[in-house]
Scaffold this motif. Structure first.
Motif, mmCIF file in Angstrom:
data_model
loop_
_atom_site.group_PDB
_atom_site.id
_atom_site.type_symbol
_atom_site.label_atom_id
_atom_site.label_comp_id
_atom_site.label_asym_id
_atom_site.label_seq_id
_atom_site.Cartn_x
_atom_site.Cartn_y
_atom_site.Cartn_z
ATOM 1 N N UNK A 80 -2.828 -4.536 -5.251
ATOM 2 C CA UNK A 80 -1.711 -4.674 -4.313
ATOM 3 C C UNK A 80 -1.896 -5.899 -3.436
ATOM 4 N N UNK A 81 -3.118 -6.103 -2.949
ATOM 5 C CA UNK A 81 -3.399 -7.240 -2.090
ATOM 6 C C UNK A 81 -3.207 -8.554 -2.837
ATOM 7 N N UNK A 82 -3.621 -8.575 -4.111
ATOM 8 C CA UNK A 82 -3.494 -9.800 -4.895
ATOM 9 C C UNK A 82 -2.034 -10.129 -5.204
ATOM 10 N N UNK A 83 -1.219 -9.104 -5.399
ATOM 11 C CA UNK A 83 0.184 -9.317 -5.749
ATOM 12 C C UNK A 83 1.085 -9.484 -4.526
ATOM 13 N N UNK A 84 0.569 -9.183 -3.357
ATOM 14 C CA UNK A 84 1.363 -9.183 -2.127
ATOM 15 C C UNK A 84 2.033 -10.544 -1.895
ATOM 16 N N UNK A 85 3.335 -10.521 -1.462
ATOM 17 C CA UNK A 85 4.200 -9.349 -1.276
ATOM 18 C C UNK A 85 5.105 -9.133 -2.481
ATOM 19 N N UNK A 86 5.524 -7.898 -2.664
ATOM 20 C CA UNK A 86 6.413 -7.561 -3.782
ATOM 21 C C UNK A 86 7.742 -6.984 -3.315
ATOM 22 N N UNK A 87 7.954 -6.956 -1.994
ATOM 23 C CA UNK A 87 9.199 -6.428 -1.443
ATOM 24 C C UNK A 87 9.439 -7.062 -0.069
ATOM 25 N N UNK A 88 10.595 -6.843 0.545
ATOM 26 C CA UNK A 88 10.900 -7.454 1.843
ATOM 27 C C UNK A 88 9.899 -7.081 2.936
ATOM 28 N N UNK A 89 9.699 -7.993 3.869
ATOM 29 C CA UNK A 89 8.802 -7.805 5.014
ATOM 30 C C UNK A 89 9.643 -7.719 6.282
ATOM 31 N N UNK A 90 9.264 -6.822 7.169
ATOM 32 C CA UNK A 90 9.977 -6.655 8.440
ATOM 33 C C UNK A 90 9.147 -7.209 9.591
ATOM 34 N N UNK A 91 9.780 -8.057 10.405
ATOM 35 C CA UNK A 91 9.167 -8.510 11.652
ATOM 36 C C UNK A 91 9.848 -7.755 12.786
ATOM 37 N N UNK A 128 3.629 -5.125 5.278
ATOM 38 C CA UNK A 128 5.093 -5.202 5.188
ATOM 39 C C UNK A 128 5.800 -4.957 6.528
ATOM 40 N N UNK A 129 5.041 -4.636 7.565
ATOM 41 C CA UNK A 129 5.600 -4.484 8.910
ATOM 42 C C UNK A 129 4.750 -5.290 9.873
ATOM 43 N N UNK A 130 5.341 -6.310 10.483
ATOM 44 C CA UNK A 130 4.641 -7.185 11.409
ATOM 45 C C UNK A 130 5.282 -7.103 12.791
ATOM 46 N N UNK A 131 4.571 -7.605 13.780
ATOM 47 C CA UNK A 131 5.080 -7.633 15.155
ATOM 48 C C UNK A 131 4.999 -9.047 15.696
ATOM 49 N N UNK A 132 6.101 -9.522 16.265
ATOM 50 C CA UNK A 132 6.034 -10.751 17.041
ATOM 51 C C UNK A 132 5.765 -10.315 18.479
ATOM 52 N N UNK A 133 4.481 -10.242 18.820
ATOM 53 C CA UNK A 133 4.080 -9.780 20.134
ATOM 54 C C UNK A 133 4.135 -10.889 21.162
#
Length: 337
Positions: free
Chosen positions: A36-47, A101-106
């Motif tokens: 999974x880590x090697x193929x990342x990302x395989x779908x939309x990412x949310x900020x 796949x879930x990030x934060x703009x802190x």
């Protein structure tokens, strides 16, 4: 019921198969995680932006997202989750699946101020996040509605002293850098001005534009367009030096409050325990996006300074900022239950 020897044998074989299957599944999970880590990302990412749409955090997230999705070759979704000075959105990411796949703009608020301001956060700003990189440093801008009777910082101070408690200053929420910039000004200028917290910079700006509040120490990116259009009057910038985007606007220190300095910063985080290869992929993509001349220009046009650094450098910076702003919170007497 008495079991026959054949039944006992079958059960033992079945138990061995189940045990073997479980063991294989455990090994498979590790293999899948690595793949999974090697193929990342395989779908939309949310900020997740922990403030309302239209504010500085939102503006920066959308600038970065456009180039980040080109680097990662997946859609980037900006999700605004405003409330509690950024704590609601930050907590959501702290509790999210640590898969990248879930990030934060802190902000300086979520990761350097709120820990000293709130008795209960619902998350740990250090332990619950993996810092990736700072995105930008941003000056705050002291602005007022042109219909207000003061045109300079000194006139504001004189008016506030002559009318104690009558000048309201808005912010994007209790404990944000916008709020504490006002509290610092209040203490250093010796004036009685009243804080009015909002759920984000945009609604506070709306009331300032409508002359419902007197002043605001806003992050420059969300107010600079209103300054350029003449809908807001700039009184000063909160940094030690003037902004290249508004060179004629003095610093607060120059304008009558010696020694005053405050600014904001914004950075990208993933949940703690996100696999190291995924963090490395995200960091590399962010650095490439933030190094793009177009992105840097757009951030600069908003009054910000683009920043790229290693996760370790970012972590050290956060530690220093937490100490600095913790002291400001203590000195200001600000607190939120």
């Amino acid at each position: 019921m008495k079991l026959r020897s054949t039944d006992i044998t079958r059960r033992r074989v079945l138990a061995l198969l189940v045990h073997s299957g479980l063991a294989t599944a455990g090994l498979g999970a590790a293999t899948i995680s690595s793949a999974h880590a090697q193929d990342f990302p395989t779908k939309p990412i949310t900020i997740v932006v922990p403030f309302s749409a239209g504010g500085t955090t939102d503006i920066l997230a959308r600038i970065v997202a456009q180039n980040l999705q080109a680097e990662l070759k997946q859609p980037i979704v900006v999700d605004n989750r405003a409330g509690a000075a950024g704590n609601i959105g930050a907590q959501a990411v702290a509790r999210a699946q640590p898969d990248g796949y879930t990030l934060l703009l802190g902000t300086v608020g979520t990761h350097a101020i709120n820990g000293a301001l709130y008795k209960k956060l619902g998350f740990d700003p250090v332990k619950d996040f993996a810092p990736l990189t700072r995105v930008a440093n941003v000056p705050n801008l002291l602005v007022t509605n042109p219909e207000q009777p003061y045109k300079t910082v000194q006139e504001l101070i004189a008016y506030a002293k002559a009318n104690p408690g009558k000048v309201n200053f808005g912010s994007s929420g209790a404990g944000t850098s916008i709020h504490l910039s006002g509290e610092l000004f209040k203490r250093m200028a010796g004036v009685d001005i009243q804080h009015v917290p909002y759920k984000g910079s945009a609604p506070a700006l709306s009331d300032l534009l409508g002359n419902q509040i007197g002043i605001m120490f806003d992050n420059m990116p969300s107010s600079i367009s209103h300054v350029r259009s003449g809908r807001l009057r700039p009184l000063a910038v909160t940094t030690a030096k003037r902004s290249p985007e508004l060179p004629d606007v003095p610093t607060v220190a120059e304008a009558g409050v010696p020694g005053y300095e405050a600014s904001s910063w914004f950075g990208m985080f993933a949940p703690a325990n996100t696999p190291a290869p995924v963090l490395a992929r995200l960091h590399d993509a962010l650095i490439k996006a933030l190094s793009d001349p177009g992105v840097r220009q757009r951030i600069a046009e908003q009054g910000g300074e683009p920043v790229t650094e290693t996760p370790a450098q970012f972590a050290d910076f956060i530690a220093a900022e937490s100490k600095k702003w913790g002291e400001v919170v203590k000195q200001s007497g600000a607190s939120v239950d």
